[in-house]
Design a protein around this motif. Sequence first.
Motif, short mmCIF file in Angstrom:
data_model
loop_
_atom_site.label_atom_id
_atom_site.label_comp_id
_atom_site.label_asym_id
_atom_site.label_seq_id
_atom_site.Cartn_x
_atom_site.Cartn_y
_atom_site.Cartn_z
N ALA A 288 10.71 -22.82 42.40
CA ALA A 288 11.42 -23.46 41.29
C ALA A 288 10.45 -23.91 40.21
CB ALA A 288 12.23 -24.65 41.80
N PHE A 289 9.36 -24.57 40.59
CA PHE A 289 8.40 -25.07 39.59
C PHE A 289 7.75 -23.91 38.84
CE2 PHE A 289 4.23 -26.40 38.12
CZ PHE A 289 4.55 -27.55 37.40
N CYS A 290 7.44 -22.83 39.56
CA CYS A 290 6.83 -21.66 38.92
C CYS A 290 7.86 -20.77 38.24
CB CYS A 290 6.04 -20.86 39.95
SG CYS A 290 4.57 -21.71 40.56
N ASN A 291 9.12 -21.20 38.25
CA ASN A 291 10.21 -20.44 37.60
C ASN A 291 10.31 -19.02 38.14
OD1 ASN A 291 10.94 -21.70 34.31
ND2 ASN A 291 10.14 -22.84 36.04
N ALA A 292 10.11 -18.88 39.46
CA ALA A 292 10.09 -17.55 40.07
C ALA A 292 11.47 -17.06 40.49
CB ALA A 292 9.16 -17.54 41.28
N GLY A 293 12.30 -17.93 41.05
CA GLY A 293 13.65 -17.53 41.41
C GLY A 293 13.80 -16.84 42.75
N PHE A 294 12.71 -16.72 43.52
CA PHE A 294 12.80 -16.12 44.85
C PHE A 294 13.37 -17.13 45.83
CE2 PHE A 294 9.77 -12.98 43.26
CZ PHE A 294 10.23 -11.83 43.89
N SER A 441 3.34 -22.37 29.88
CA SER A 441 4.13 -22.84 31.02
C SER A 441 4.17 -21.74 32.08
CB SER A 441 5.55 -23.19 30.59
OG SER A 441 6.29 -22.02 30.28
N THR A 442 4.91 -21.99 33.16
CA THR A 442 5.06 -20.97 34.20
C THR A 442 6.17 -19.98 33.88
OG1 THR A 442 6.57 -22.41 35.42
CG2 THR A 442 4.24 -22.56 35.97
N GLY A 443 6.92 -20.23 32.79
CA GLY A 443 8.05 -19.38 32.44
C GLY A 443 7.69 -18.27 31.48
N GLY A 444 8.68 -17.43 31.18
CA GLY A 444 8.47 -16.30 30.29
C GLY A 444 9.35 -16.38 29.06
N GLY A 445 9.77 -15.21 28.55
CA GLY A 445 10.56 -15.16 27.32
C GLY A 445 9.66 -15.17 26.10
N ILE A 446 10.29 -15.16 24.92
CA ILE A 446 9.49 -15.21 23.69
C ILE A 446 8.96 -16.60 23.43
CG2 ILE A 446 10.72 -13.27 22.63
CD1 ILE A 446 12.24 -15.38 20.93
N LYS A 447 9.46 -17.60 24.14
CA LYS A 447 9.06 -19.00 24.10
C LYS A 447 9.85 -19.78 23.04
CE LYS A 447 5.88 -18.55 27.30
NZ LYS A 447 5.96 -17.14 27.65
N THR A 448 10.07 -21.04 23.35
CA THR A 448 10.89 -21.92 22.48
C THR A 448 10.26 -22.10 21.11
OG1 THR A 448 9.77 -23.79 23.57
CG2 THR A 448 11.96 -23.21 24.37
#
Length: 580
Positions: A288-294, A441-448
């Motif tokens: 969850a913290f690493c935004n992995a979703g596994f 951060s640990t997340g992806g996307g184009i970023k906020t």
Amino acid sequence: MQKDSILKFIYRFFDLIVLTYLVFDFGYSVHDVYKTPKFVGLVSISVALLVFNIYKFYYYTTSGRKKIALFNTAIIGLLLFISLITSIVNIDLHYLEVFQKIRTILEVGLIIYFIIRLMIFVRYIYEIYYNPAIVFVGSFFVIILIGAFLLMLPKATNGTITFTDALFTSTSAVCVTGLSVLNVSSTFTLLGQTILLCLIQIGGLGILTFTSFFSFFFRGSSSFREGLNVKDFTSHDNLKDVLKVALNIVIFTLSVEIIGAIFIYSSISDKAEITNKLFFSIFHSISAFCNAGFSTLNNGMSESYLSLDYYFQWVLMGLIVFGGLGYSIIFNFYSYLKNYILELFQKKIIHKKNRIVTLNTKIVLYTTTILLIGGFVFLYLLEQNNILLEHDTVFGKITSTAFHAVTPRTAGFNTIDYTDMRVPSLLFIIFLMWVGASPASTGGGIKTSTFALATLNIFAIATGKSRIQLFGRRISSESTSRAFAILCISLIVIGFAILGLLIFEPEGTDLLTVVFECFSAYSTVGLSLNFTPTLTEPSKYILIATMFIGRIGMLNLMIGMLRQINHQFYEYPKENILIN
């Protein structure tokens, strides 16, 4: 010099021996005939490492090397001492039974030794290599390959898996995506899930952060080139404190994950069909913290005893938001709170002249808040007569809506089947996935911040302004140009991924399903419309490339490959291009 060369050779010999032993010990089942040589080998390697590190401690003169040797000596010596005490206590047992008791203790020592050696090797690579971006990308690629081979070990799976599936799973873990062509619960053993967990942790923090942590721990300093590499990954402006930032990142991450695991453990009800609650808590806290979703569960978060466990979902949401905000935002906000509290007690203005809360922090926090609230309201209005009907209470509906407004921000957990959602809701979730989390951060996307700058620039142009002004600050043209470059690259990469999947998937494949999958892969989210397990072989490799590019950032790779130091002392004549 000749003595140093001999020591280096012995070092590498021990590295090879330890690596070989660990791979065969953890990855392969050993026949009873070979248990005695295995026992002798483990004890011999441990004793030899202890003697060698004691010698290194007295031979080396530099403080960094002496610290490493002392640390290795202390760890291996302590574990050997514990093993000796355990053997004496169980002296009446057969030596193979004693071996089973002390095996884990000695293996821990070998693992710690190998991790330290690996970090030293990686640090050596990015100390001598001139290009931080290439080192950053290369470290991810190497970790993915190593992870794929480890996941293929016989004892890591319940059966056998292909290299493609192992590579896909490893890429998804290191890129903290969560898409999987395999069922993690039924395919992987406890060892396989532990390997997956380590890949997620390394991918979330980055190998350079771990390496810098060890560097700071043992040396307390770094070279200029090493600082440049870490600065590039952590997005820290001050080169002087960059190693200390890496140290703080590791400590902060582990602290939050431990707290999260405690909360998750306390939230598990007795009715939950979970055999190993401790491992479940640790795995899902890190995921969850690493935004992995596994997830280690057969049906993920959609299991009946979790889909209605609202306390558990709020814990996951907290971890996801913390991981997705970015370390720079967290530390900046912490500095603000610390100074605010000091002002209250000391009754004097500390930051009268200094702006503690940076413009970047304000942009990220405002954008994140707007997206979370907007996502909640939108999904609640559209799904209140659809997927929210299974919740009897208002609190349950609010929790479920909030959970599915948070998880598309690159986390990838889901308590429902997304194919049951209405099309407008799916399109909005695609938008949330595309924007993603925050920088560093640990997340992806184009970023906020990228999305915010692109939006603000549109309004600035529409109102006739030549620059973006916000909170008493003028945003540099370089930041705006970079934001639009990232935005365009993301759409180009996703567009090619969609085209590739439509070519290699059977005719009649739903376009929305393909689009959803590609946005999820690029933004390293991990949500799927039950499409991932059905992918053809070429489509898997397309998504592997998409996840990798989405995690490392295509612009970072291009800058690393194409940027040259070029001082231009001239300018060409300016000419406007007709647009619209």
